[in-house]
Design a protein around this motif. Structure first.
Motif, PDB file in Angstrom:
ATOM      1  N   GLU A   3       0.814  -1.203   0.000  1.00 43.18           N
ATOM      2  CA  GLU A   3       0.000   0.000   0.000  1.00 43.18           C
ATOM      3  C   GLU A   3       0.853   1.261   0.000  1.00 43.18           C
ATOM      4  O   GLU A   3       0.519   2.257  -0.624  1.00 43.18           O
ATOM      5  N   THR A   4       1.987   1.221   0.721  1.00 44.19           N
ATOM      6  CA  THR A   4       2.815   2.416   0.784  1.00 44.19           C
ATOM      7  C   THR A   4       3.446   2.741  -0.558  1.00 44.19           C
ATOM      8  O   THR A   4       3.582   3.896  -0.923  1.00 44.19           O
ATOM      9  N   ALA A   5       3.833   1.733  -1.324  1.00 40.29           N
ATOM     10  CA  ALA A   5       4.428   1.906  -2.655  1.00 40.29           C
ATOM     11  C   ALA A   5       5.644   2.820  -2.628  1.00 40.29           C
ATOM     12  O   ALA A   5       5.873   3.575  -3.562  1.00 40.29           O
ATOM     13  N   TYR A   6       6.425   2.750  -1.542  1.00 38.59           N
ATOM     14  CA  TYR A   6       7.642   3.542  -1.450  1.00 38.59           C
ATOM     15  C   TYR A   6       8.845   2.621  -1.291  1.00 38.59           C
ATOM     16  O   TYR A   6       8.714   1.411  -1.120  1.00 38.59           O
ATOM     17  N   GLY A   7      10.022   3.205  -1.357  1.00 39.03           N
ATOM     18  CA  GLY A   7      11.238   2.414  -1.329  1.00 39.03           C
ATOM     19  C   GLY A   7      11.512   1.700  -2.634  1.00 39.03           C
ATOM     20  O   GLY A   7      12.342   0.797  -2.693  1.00 39.03           O
ATOM     21  N   LEU A   8      10.838   2.132  -3.695  1.00 37.16           N
ATOM     22  CA  LEU A   8      10.989   1.501  -5.012  1.00 37.16           C
ATOM     23  C   LEU A   8      12.036   2.282  -5.816  1.00 37.16           C
ATOM     24  O   LEU A   8      11.725   2.952  -6.805  1.00 37.16           O
ATOM     25  N   TRP A   9      13.281   2.174  -5.408  1.00 33.58           N
ATOM     26  CA  TRP A   9      14.341   2.980  -6.015  1.00 33.58           C
ATOM     27  C   TRP A   9      14.582   2.663  -7.493  1.00 33.58           C
ATOM     28  O   TRP A   9      14.901   3.578  -8.268  1.00 33.58           O
ATOM     29  N   PRO A  10      14.424   1.408  -7.937  1.00 26.76           N
ATOM     30  CA  PRO A  10      14.523   1.187  -9.389  1.00 26.76           C
ATOM     31  C   PRO A  10      13.509   1.998 -10.191  1.00 26.76           C
ATOM     32  O   PRO A  10      13.824   2.462 -11.297  1.00 26.76           O
ATOM     33  N   LEU A  11      12.299   2.194  -9.631  1.00 24.32           N
ATOM     34  CA  LEU A  11      11.305   3.018 -10.328  1.00 24.32           C
ATOM     35  C   LEU A  11      11.716   4.487 -10.343  1.00 24.32           C
ATOM     36  O   LEU A  11      11.407   5.210 -11.298  1.00 24.32           O
ATOM     37  N   VAL A  12      12.387   4.938  -9.287  1.00 25.37           N
ATOM     38  CA  VAL A  12      12.886   6.318  -9.270  1.00 25.37           C
ATOM     39  C   VAL A  12      13.852   6.535 -10.430  1.00 25.37           C
ATOM     40  O   VAL A  12      13.734   7.501 -11.204  1.00 25.37           O
ATOM     41  N   VAL A  13      14.819   5.604 -10.554  1.00 30.04           N
ATOM     42  CA  VAL A  13      15.820   5.717 -11.615  1.00 30.04           C
ATOM     43  C   VAL A  13      15.168   5.557 -12.985  1.00 30.04           C
ATOM     44  O   VAL A  13      15.439   6.336 -13.917  1.00 30.04           O
ATOM     45  N   LEU A  14      14.287   4.549 -13.114  1.00 30.44           N
ATOM     46  CA  LEU A  14      13.667   4.272 -14.410  1.00 30.44           C
ATOM     47  C   LEU A  14      12.813   5.435 -14.890  1.00 30.44           C
ATOM     48  O   LEU A  14      12.922   5.862 -16.049  1.00 30.44           O
ATOM     49  N   ASN A  15      11.954   5.991 -14.022  1.00 32.07           N
ATOM     50  CA  ASN A  15      11.081   7.092 -14.440  1.00 32.07           C
ATOM     51  C   ASN A  15      11.867   8.351 -14.736  1.00 32.07           C
ATOM     52  O   ASN A  15      11.558   9.077 -15.688  1.00 32.07           O
ATOM     53  N   THR A  16      12.903   8.630 -13.924  1.00 30.99           N
ATOM     54  CA  THR A  16      13.729   9.811 -14.199  1.00 30.99           C
ATOM     55  C   THR A  16      14.405   9.677 -15.558  1.00 30.99           C
ATOM     56  O   THR A  16      14.422  10.628 -16.354  1.00 30.99           O
ATOM     57  N   ALA A  17      14.951   8.478 -15.838  1.00 33.09           N
ATOM     58  CA  ALA A  17      15.631   8.256 -17.118  1.00 33.09           C
ATOM     59  C   ALA A  17      14.654   8.324 -18.281  1.00 33.09           C
ATOM     60  O   ALA A  17      14.939   8.948 -19.309  1.00 33.09           O
ATOM     61  N   LEU A  18      13.479   7.699 -18.125  1.00 29.57           N
ATOM     62  CA  LEU A  18      12.515   7.669 -19.226  1.00 29.57           C
ATOM     63  C   LEU A  18      12.014   9.065 -19.572  1.00 29.57           C
ATOM     64  O   LEU A  18      11.993   9.452 -20.748  1.00 29.57           O
ATOM     65  N   PHE A  19      11.602   9.822 -18.558  1.00 29.61           N
ATOM     66  CA  PHE A  19      11.093  11.168 -18.834  1.00 29.61           C
ATOM     67  C   PHE A  19      12.205  12.091 -19.316  1.00 29.61           C
ATOM     68  O   PHE A  19      11.979  12.971 -20.146  1.00 29.61           O
ATOM     69  N   GLY A  20      13.421  11.899 -18.785  1.00 31.48           N
ATOM     70  CA  GLY A  20      14.535  12.707 -19.252  1.00 31.48           C
ATOM     71  C   GLY A  20      14.861  12.444 -20.711  1.00 31.48           C
ATOM     72  O   GLY A  20      15.055  13.372 -21.502  1.00 31.48           O
ATOM     73  N   LEU A  21      14.906  11.160 -21.085  1.00 30.85           N
ATOM     74  CA  LEU A  21      15.182  10.806 -22.481  1.00 30.85           C
ATOM     75  C   LEU A  21      14.041  11.246 -23.391  1.00 30.85           C
ATOM     76  O   LEU A  21      14.265  11.680 -24.524  1.00 30.85           O
ATOM     77  N   PHE A  22      12.811  11.129 -22.897  1.00 31.51           N
ATOM     78  CA  PHE A  22      11.658  11.553 -23.682  1.00 31.51           C
ATOM     79  C   PHE A  22      11.729  13.053 -23.965  1.00 31.51           C
ATOM     80  O   PHE A  22      11.521  13.507 -25.103  1.00 31.51           O
ATOM     81  N   ALA A  23      12.072  13.833 -22.924  1.00 25.93           N
ATOM     82  CA  ALA A  23      12.209  15.278 -23.117  1.00 25.93           C
ATOM     83  C   ALA A  23      13.350  15.596 -24.069  1.00 25.93           C
ATOM     84  O   ALA A  23      13.234  16.481 -24.930  1.00 25.93           O
ATOM     85  N   ALA A  24      14.471  14.871 -23.927  1.00 22.73           N
ATOM     86  CA  ALA A  24      15.615  15.112 -24.816  1.00 22.73           C
ATOM     87  C   ALA A  24      15.268  14.810 -26.260  1.00 22.73           C
ATOM     88  O   ALA A  24      15.756  15.476 -27.183  1.00 22.73           O
ATOM     89  N   SER A  25      14.394  13.813 -26.492  1.00 20.14           N
ATOM     90  CA  SER A  25      14.006  13.476 -27.861  1.00 20.14           C
ATOM     91  C   SER A  25      13.169  14.581 -28.502  1.00 20.14           C
ATOM     92  O   SER A  25      13.145  14.712 -29.727  1.00 20.14           O
ATOM     93  N   PHE A  26      12.490  15.384 -27.678  1.00 17.04           N
ATOM     94  CA  PHE A  26      11.742  16.531 -28.193  1.00 17.04           C
ATOM     95  C   PHE A  26      12.632  17.763 -28.297  1.00 17.04           C
ATOM     96  O   PHE A  26      12.488  18.568 -29.218  1.00 17.04           O
TER      97      PHE A  26
END
Length: 227
Positions: A3-26
């Motif tokens: 329920e807390t859905a925290y401590g998911l550090w791979p998701l932190v890295v993955l989402n930061t990388a995905l949105f960063g790369l997505f922005a860079a592609s634009f």
């Protein structure tokens, strides 16, 4: 998933990388200044996703202070939708007015960045000043796009760090824009001065789209990294 859905550090890295790369592609960063703009945006993303999936610092801090008044403000993933908690939204947090508005801001930001880059790329290819499309309304549409995306994220998941970072990033983009303008003014001379006199830097004027200079105006080549 807990329920807390925290401590998911791979998701932190993955989402930061995905949105960063997505922005860079634009955005298509090329110059050092472009990469500094991308770096500031990526820092904002990292702070956002750290609280979204890593450690809910803001919720922890506010739940003790406001928890009795706003029972929904708990250190759970749903509790991270702070504006929903404060207005008492009890439905799906992803369908709240704040979340729906955030989609519009984020989508508009990415579209603006993409549309501006196409105009800038064509202007560089033909050796002319970028004055059409989004550049007919504001002089720095790509920076506006980044700010719209950040506003969208703040609407759906506001945190103390990102709220503090936002005005700082506005100042960073303002300084980058002013530095670019000095360089472009040196290259384009009177054509740039006439354009800058007609078109505001960041906030479009209401009403009719400003007229653009004649294509026969003498200009110098503008590289895709400049604005």
């Amino acid at each position: 998933m807990a329920e807390t859905a925290y401590g998911l550090w791979p998701l932190v890295v993955l989402n930061t990388a995905l949105f960063g790369l997505f922005a860079a592609s634009f955005f298509h960063p090329r110059s050092g200044r472009d990469w500094r703009a991308m770096g500031a945006f990526t820092a904002f993303l990292l702070a956002l996703f750290t609280e979204m999936y890593g450690v809910p610092l803001t919720v922890y801090l506010l739940s003790g202070w406001l928890g009795s008044r706003f029972p929904a403000l708990q250190p759970t993933h749903a509790g991270g939708h702070l504006f929903n908690d404060l207005v008492g939204w009890t439905g799906d947090p992803h369908l709240s007015p704040f979340h729906l508005a955030s989609y519009l801001f984020i989508g508009a930001g990415f579209l603006l960045i993409s549309a501006a880059w196409r105009v800038l790329h064509e202007a560089a290819r033909t050796g002319r000043l970028a004055v059409t499309g989004p550049y007919a309304r504001v002089r720095h549409p790509q920076y506006d796009g980044f700010l719209l995306i950040m506003i969208g994220f703040l609407l759906q998941w506001p945190t103390i760090p990102t709220l503090a970072m936002f005005p700082v990033l506005v100042v960073v983009y303002l300084r980058l824009a002013r530095a670019e303008e000095r360089e472009v003014a040196a290259r384009f001379g009177k054509a740039w001065l006439a354009y800058a006199h007609r078109v505001p830097a960041f906030v479009p004027r209401p009403g009719r789209t400003p007229s653009t200079p004649s294509l026969d105006e003498p200009v110098h080549r503008q590289q895709p990294g400049g604005r």
